[in-house]
Design an enzyme around this catalytic site. Sequence first.
Site, PDB file in Angstrom:
ATOM      1  N   GLY A  89       1.182  -1.275  -0.443  1.00 36.13           N
ATOM      2  CA  GLY A  89      -0.050   0.228  -0.389  1.00 36.13           C
ATOM      3  C   GLY A  89       0.874   1.106   0.123  1.00 36.13           C
ATOM      4  O   GLY A  89       0.685   2.477  -0.432  1.00 36.13           O
ATOM      5  N   ARG A 117      -7.697  -2.908  -1.361  1.00 35.35           N
ATOM      6  CA  ARG A 117      -7.934  -2.107   0.078  1.00 35.35           C
ATOM      7  C   ARG A 117      -8.308  -0.286  -0.974  1.00 35.35           C
ATOM      8  O   ARG A 117      -8.166  -0.311  -2.395  1.00 35.35           O
ATOM      9  CB  ARG A 117      -6.759  -1.776   0.058  1.00 35.35           C
ATOM     10  CG  ARG A 117      -5.739  -3.004   0.789  1.00 35.35           C
ATOM     11  CD  ARG A 117      -3.957  -2.687   1.545  1.00 35.35           C
ATOM     12  NE  ARG A 117      -4.127  -1.567   2.554  1.00 35.35           N
ATOM     13  CZ  ARG A 117      -2.779  -1.051   2.543  1.00 35.35           C
ATOM     14  NH1 ARG A 117      -2.050  -1.905   2.586  1.00 35.35           N
ATOM     15  NH2 ARG A 117      -3.159  -0.935   3.419  1.00 35.35           N
ATOM     16  N   SER A 162      -3.826  10.015   8.242  1.00 34.88           N
ATOM     17  CA  SER A 162      -3.076   8.316   7.651  1.00 34.88           C
ATOM     18  C   SER A 162      -1.602   9.077   6.658  1.00 34.88           C
ATOM     19  O   SER A 162      -1.564   9.989   6.346  1.00 34.88           O
ATOM     20  CB  SER A 162      -3.962   8.157   6.020  1.00 34.88           C
ATOM     21  OG  SER A 162      -2.971   7.543   5.131  1.00 34.88           O
ATOM     22  N   ASP A 314       0.831  -0.525  12.847  1.00 38.90           N
ATOM     23  CA  ASP A 314       0.918  -1.059  12.700  1.00 38.90           C
ATOM     24  C   ASP A 314       1.237  -2.465  13.791  1.00 38.90           C
ATOM     25  O   ASP A 314       1.182  -3.611  13.139  1.00 38.90           O
ATOM     26  CB  ASP A 314       1.968  -1.201  11.565  1.00 38.90           C
ATOM     27  CG  ASP A 314       1.640  -0.820  10.331  1.00 38.90           C
ATOM     28  OD1 ASP A 314       0.667  -0.455   9.703  1.00 38.90           O
ATOM     29  OD2 ASP A 314       2.516   0.117   9.597  1.00 38.90           O
ATOM     30  N   LYS A 341      -6.445  -2.337   6.348  1.00 41.86           N
ATOM     31  CA  LYS A 341      -4.520  -2.195   6.280  1.00 41.86           C
ATOM     32  C   LYS A 341      -4.535  -3.607   5.089  1.00 41.86           C
ATOM     33  O   LYS A 341      -5.588  -4.622   4.211  1.00 41.86           O
ATOM     34  CB  LYS A 341      -4.003  -2.601   7.843  1.00 41.86           C
ATOM     35  CG  LYS A 341      -3.828  -1.334   8.282  1.00 41.86           C
ATOM     36  CD  LYS A 341      -3.004  -0.491   8.034  1.00 41.86           C
ATOM     37  CE  LYS A 341      -3.585   0.525   8.516  1.00 41.86           C
ATOM     38  NZ  LYS A 341      -2.309   1.506   8.547  1.00 41.86           N
ATOM     39  N   ARG A 345      -7.836  -6.329  10.349  1.00 41.36           N
ATOM     40  CA  ARG A 345      -6.873  -6.853  11.255  1.00 41.36           C
ATOM     41  C   ARG A 345      -7.303  -6.859  12.750  1.00 41.36           C
ATOM     42  O   ARG A 345      -7.338  -7.647  13.471  1.00 41.36           O
ATOM     43  CB  ARG A 345      -5.606  -5.543  11.737  1.00 41.36           C
ATOM     44  CG  ARG A 345      -4.618  -6.097   9.969  1.00 41.36           C
ATOM     45  CD  ARG A 345      -3.377  -4.669  10.650  1.00 41.36           C
ATOM     46  NE  ARG A 345      -2.110  -5.175   9.467  1.00 41.36           N
ATOM     47  CZ  ARG A 345      -1.160  -4.699   8.962  1.00 41.36           C
ATOM     48  NH1 ARG A 345      -0.989  -4.202   9.912  1.00 41.36           N
ATOM     49  NH2 ARG A 345      -0.185  -5.458   9.179  1.00 41.36           N
TER      50      ARG A 345
HETATM   51  C1  S3P Z   1       2.706   3.931   6.360  1.00 44.19           C
HETATM   52  C2  S3P Z   1       1.514   4.597   6.764  1.00 44.19           C
HETATM   53  C3  S3P Z   1       0.657   3.826   7.077  1.00 44.19           C
HETATM   54  C4  S3P Z   1       1.665   2.150   8.333  1.00 44.19           C
HETATM   55  C5  S3P Z   1       1.798   1.575   6.469  1.00 44.19           C
HETATM   56  C6  S3P Z   1       3.358   1.952   6.050  1.00 44.19           C
HETATM   57  C7  S3P Z   1       3.838   5.226   5.519  1.00 44.19           C
HETATM   58  O1  S3P Z   1      -0.557   3.568   6.550  1.00 44.19           O
HETATM   59  O2  S3P Z   1       0.205   1.630   8.302  1.00 44.19           O
HETATM   60  O3  S3P Z   1       2.240   0.398   7.625  1.00 44.19           O
HETATM   61  O4  S3P Z   1       4.669   4.581   5.924  1.00 44.19           O
HETATM   62  O5  S3P Z   1       3.501   5.667   4.954  1.00 44.19           O
HETATM   63  P1  S3P Z   1      -1.380   5.075   6.723  1.00 44.19           P
HETATM   64  O6  S3P Z   1      -1.082   5.987   5.990  1.00 44.19           O
HETATM   65  O7  S3P Z   1      -2.599   4.593   5.445  1.00 44.19           O
HETATM   66  O8  S3P Z   1      -1.958   5.216   7.677  1.00 44.19           O
END
Ligand code: S3P
Length: 432
Positions: A89, A117, A162, A314, A341, A345
Amino acid sequence: MPAKSLTGTIRVPGDKSISHRAVMFGGLAVGETKVTGLLEGEDVLSTAAAMRAMGARVERADNGEWSIHGVGIGSLAEPNSALDMGNSGTSTRLLMGLIAGHAIQATFVGDASLSGRPMGRVIEPLSKMGAQFTASAGGTLPLTMRGATTPIPIEYRLPVASAQVKSAVLLAGLNTPGITRVIEPVPTRDHSERMLAGFGAEMTVEEVDGERVIELRGEASFEPQTITVPGDPSSAAFFAVAALIVPGSDLIIENVGLNPTRAGVFEVLRQMGGSIEYLSHREVGGEPVADLRVRHSALTGIDVDPGIAPSMIDEFPVLFVAAAMAKGTTTTRGLEELRVKESDRLTAMADALKLAGAHVEETEDGLIIEGSGGDPLPGTSGAPVTTHLDHRIAMSMAVAGLASSKGVEIDDTTPIGTSFPNFEKLMSEASV
Ligand code: S3P
């Protein structure tokens, strides 16, 4: 399998969030960026492949150092074929931001987990900046986008906490003339801001009326950097919980990143009575780092403050494992983001822990867990737990297995390779 104890000194691989950003930002700087400690997990390799497809040279030397020759902001090439994001993601959402500020077209594809997602959360602000999208039903992958020819700077208040959405907008802002402004009502991990400043972007971060306001001036140009990636606190958390719940454990985890926007899990574990000491506090690559000494502890259930969630978003799967071994009840709430996620989860962990014999109640936005008081969980018999292509479910339940009578059987451990390729090896080295 049930372990005797975890002892000795280990080092976890490099931080996943920082590794993605090092490869992307290096790919935008003209000249050579050198990266040591890069996480060589599948997610980061997806980012590296995408940056190569858009013209950057991304190479690994035999000594493990990575060298990136970037193309310059504004000069990304249109990829010849679809960008395969695998399970990642972060790769998808951040690269969508980067491409939104370039007049090129790209198609994103991913595995079954990633294809479920939501991408609407980045499509919405990036469309306002002038990018165009054709997504699958529900705003998901496969998705084709065309970046803006003349990108428009926006002010964007994040509707969800986020870091990926924040970063996507900022990366689109790099090639957008004028000020791109992102307002964060709830602070999320700030690796993008730290590294953007490190590469020479003109930006400011201010606290205004309790909100974080980030301003970035485009069109930016980057100077190549030498980056040392600290160890990933999200990976360290599995070993920290393992050492806390397996009797006789006394483990040192070296070089763990302790950025305050990431280190919430260690604070919560301490609130539960966990013995976690921070040794040799220092700075690595512009990020606070320490060695952790973690000893087996009698944990007590707590009511986890939802305000701390973004700094440990996480780590909830493995926190639920700690809660299952604590004395009394642990209550968590405000965790609706966990449902989008790599898997849902909340449901995945409730199902998996119940299968291993823990007492868990799932609510709309959290789990309520009645701990065993330190007694081993029964473990699975017959059916294995289902990981749903989610590395953190697999690793969390492997940790639960260490403190169980029969062990915990896991249906699929391959997703672990996305973030922590040597997890099993390190676990067997530390367990004696
Ligand atoms: C991340 C942001 C988080 C996290 C992901 C890594 C990043 O996601 O859960 O594992 O590197 O910016 P969200 O922005 O969807 O909260």
